[in-house]
Design a protein around this motif. Structure first.
Motif, mmCIF file in Angstrom:
data_model
loop_
_atom_site.group_PDB
_atom_site.id
_atom_site.type_symbol
_atom_site.label_atom_id
_atom_site.label_comp_id
_atom_site.label_asym_id
_atom_site.label_seq_id
_atom_site.Cartn_x
_atom_site.Cartn_y
_atom_site.Cartn_z
ATOM 1 N N ALA A 13 0.824 -1.209 0.000
ATOM 2 C CA ALA A 13 0.000 0.000 0.000
ATOM 3 C C ALA A 13 0.856 1.257 0.000
ATOM 4 C CB ALA A 13 -0.924 0.010 1.211
ATOM 5 N N LEU A 14 0.374 2.292 -0.667
ATOM 6 C CA LEU A 14 0.955 3.615 -0.491
ATOM 7 C C LEU A 14 0.526 4.159 0.865
ATOM 8 C CD1 LEU A 14 0.370 5.120 -4.048
ATOM 9 C CD2 LEU A 14 2.421 4.041 -3.149
ATOM 10 N N ASP A 15 1.298 5.082 1.413
ATOM 11 C CA ASP A 15 0.973 5.527 2.770
ATOM 12 C C ASP A 15 -0.274 6.420 2.764
ATOM 13 O OD1 ASP A 15 1.615 8.276 2.458
ATOM 14 O OD2 ASP A 15 3.707 7.924 2.950
ATOM 15 N N HIS A 26 2.905 -4.393 3.289
ATOM 16 C CA HIS A 26 4.020 -3.457 3.172
ATOM 17 C C HIS A 26 3.437 -2.075 2.871
ATOM 18 C CE1 HIS A 26 6.378 -7.126 2.758
ATOM 19 N NE2 HIS A 26 5.670 -7.443 1.694
ATOM 20 N N GLU A 27 4.111 -1.037 3.323
ATOM 21 C CA GLU A 27 3.654 0.330 3.072
ATOM 22 C C GLU A 27 4.828 1.167 2.599
ATOM 23 O OE1 GLU A 27 0.428 2.804 5.369
ATOM 24 O OE2 GLU A 27 2.384 3.176 6.302
ATOM 25 N N LEU A 41 6.188 6.089 -2.010
ATOM 26 C CA LEU A 41 6.279 6.381 -3.436
ATOM 27 C C LEU A 41 5.737 5.224 -4.260
ATOM 28 C CD1 LEU A 41 9.833 7.987 -3.794
ATOM 29 C CD2 LEU A 41 7.623 9.145 -3.924
ATOM 30 N N GLY A 42 4.935 5.567 -5.285
ATOM 31 C CA GLY A 42 4.411 4.531 -6.162
ATOM 32 C C GLY A 42 5.498 3.754 -6.862
ATOM 33 N N SER A 43 6.578 4.441 -7.273
ATOM 34 C CA SER A 43 7.648 3.749 -7.986
ATOM 35 C C SER A 43 8.267 2.647 -7.138
ATOM 36 C CB SER A 43 8.724 4.744 -8.423
ATOM 37 O OG SER A 43 9.256 5.450 -7.310
ATOM 38 N N ALA A 44 8.351 2.862 -5.830
ATOM 39 C CA ALA A 44 8.874 1.813 -4.944
ATOM 40 C C ALA A 44 7.904 0.643 -4.870
ATOM 41 C CB ALA A 44 9.126 2.379 -3.552
ATOM 42 N N GLY A 69 4.080 -8.936 -3.890
ATOM 43 C CA GLY A 69 2.680 -8.652 -3.626
ATOM 44 C C GLY A 69 2.052 -7.860 -4.755
ATOM 45 N N PHE A 70 0.939 -7.185 -4.446
ATOM 46 C CA PHE A 70 0.233 -6.370 -5.430
ATOM 47 C C PHE A 70 0.049 -4.962 -4.887
ATOM 48 C CE2 PHE A 70 -3.250 -7.422 -2.619
ATOM 49 C CZ PHE A 70 -4.102 -6.324 -2.702
ATOM 50 N N THR A 71 -0.242 -4.038 -5.782
ATOM 51 C CA THR A 71 -0.572 -2.683 -5.376
ATOM 52 C C THR A 71 -1.592 -2.130 -6.350
ATOM 53 O OG1 THR A 71 0.363 -0.567 -4.625
ATOM 54 C CG2 THR A 71 1.192 -1.444 -6.724
ATOM 55 N N PHE A 72 -2.076 -0.924 -6.082
ATOM 56 C CA PHE A 72 -2.968 -0.235 -7.013
ATOM 57 C C PHE A 72 -2.158 0.772 -7.823
ATOM 58 C CE2 PHE A 72 -5.954 -1.556 -3.660
ATOM 59 C CZ PHE A 72 -6.912 -2.186 -4.445
#
Length: 307
Positions: free
Chosen positions: A193-195, A219-220, A223-226, A236-239
């Protein structure tokens, strides 16, 4: 007026907590709290309701914030202004942009117009979204590009488009063959996740909560790039939306449609008295061309004129 007090106030508004603001200014929380108190005493204004976890802005603070940004921006711009008046170099075309959209949108747009404006110097300033309002209040830019909304009362933003948030997942993950993913599908898959200060996190939390489901954050990152690089490594996955994903990761990370649908608005700001109208129009067209390629929307292409 104590400028440090004004800055700590703006940072609390942007960061959401006194602890984060104090850390940014390398202060103790007690010192930061005292600076806020001095500001309230100087102007006889009540800026925050205090609870155990965070400071809640009052109506007075919300009204005071844009003017505080304007003052801070003008002060921060003074060194650059002095350098410009002492230099014989041509005035650069100044682009300010949110960090998350630089690689996927801004740099490709610059590349599109570069041949037509080869002799024009350009300056790209990259900032987190929470800092862009301060930069735009100063008017020392030619175009500013960011996710919307932004706490800027003037100028009005120009909407570029609505970018759909999707699931970003490694191409070798078992779920990468799916066309649509929903909350139950992600059970057991670590969520990167982004913070909580980011617009993407707020959108995701709000829309997912509305479905009555919950995603556990493994995980948090800030930055989106991270987040995308952790996804690339199979953690994992993110949006992510198609504008934000770094182009070089497209062969390693797949974007999959997500239900419930979530969108982020992308737009740009052009200050009054624009001094480079031809270049600005060309950059607007380039932004729309790149946006159309990334998001699949029908937009004006670079080099066309608007009727």
């Amino acid at each position: 007026m104590n400028l440090r007090s004004l800055k700590i106030f703006a940072l609390v508004m942007e960061e959401g907590t006194l602890a984060r603001a104090a850390q940014t200014m390398h202060l103790s929380q007690s010192a930061a709290s005292r600076l806020l108190q001095l500001l309230e005493e100087e102007f006889d204004i009540h800026l925050f309701h205090r609870d155990s976890r965070r400071l809640i802005p009052t109506a007075e603070a919300e009204a005071f914030y844009p003017e505080a940004l304007r003052i801070l921006s003008q002060i921060e711009a003074l060194p650059g202004f002095v350098q410009r008046i002492q230099s014989d170099r041509p005035e650069p075309f100044r682009i300010i942009a949110q960090t998350r959209i630089v690689n996927g949108l801004i740099i490709p747009a610059i590349a599109l117009i570069r041949a037509a404006f080869a002799d024009q110097p350009m300056k790209l300033e990259i900032h987190p979204r929470r800092d862009l309002g301060r930069r735009m209040m100063n008017d020392r830019y030619d175009i500013g590009v960011t996710a919307l909304p932004l706490p800027v009362d003037h100028p009005a933003p120009v909407r570029l488009g609505t970018a759909p948030l999707k699931i970003a997942i490694a191409r070798d993950h078992p779920l990468a063959t799916r066309y649509v993913l929903r909350p139950p599908d992600m059970a057991g898959v670590p969520y990167i996740a982004l913070d909580e200060t980011t617009v993407i996190r707020r959108i995701a939390d709000r829309e997912i909560a509305a479905t009555g489901t919950h995603l556990d954050v493994a995980h948090e990152v800030s930055l989106g790039s991270a987040a995308y690089r952790l996804v690339e490594r199979g953690l994992g996955f993110t949006f992510a939306d198609p504008v934000a994903l770094d182009p070089e990761l497209e062969g390693k990370v797949r974007l999959i449609d997500w239900e419930p649908q979530m969108d982020v608005e992308i737009g740009y700001f052009i200050p009054d008295g624009n001094s480079k109208p031809d270049l600005t129009r060309a950059f607007e067209d380039a932004l729309r061309t790149v946006y159309a390629r990334r998001c699949g929307e029908s937009q004006i292409k670079y080099g066309e004129t608007q009727g």
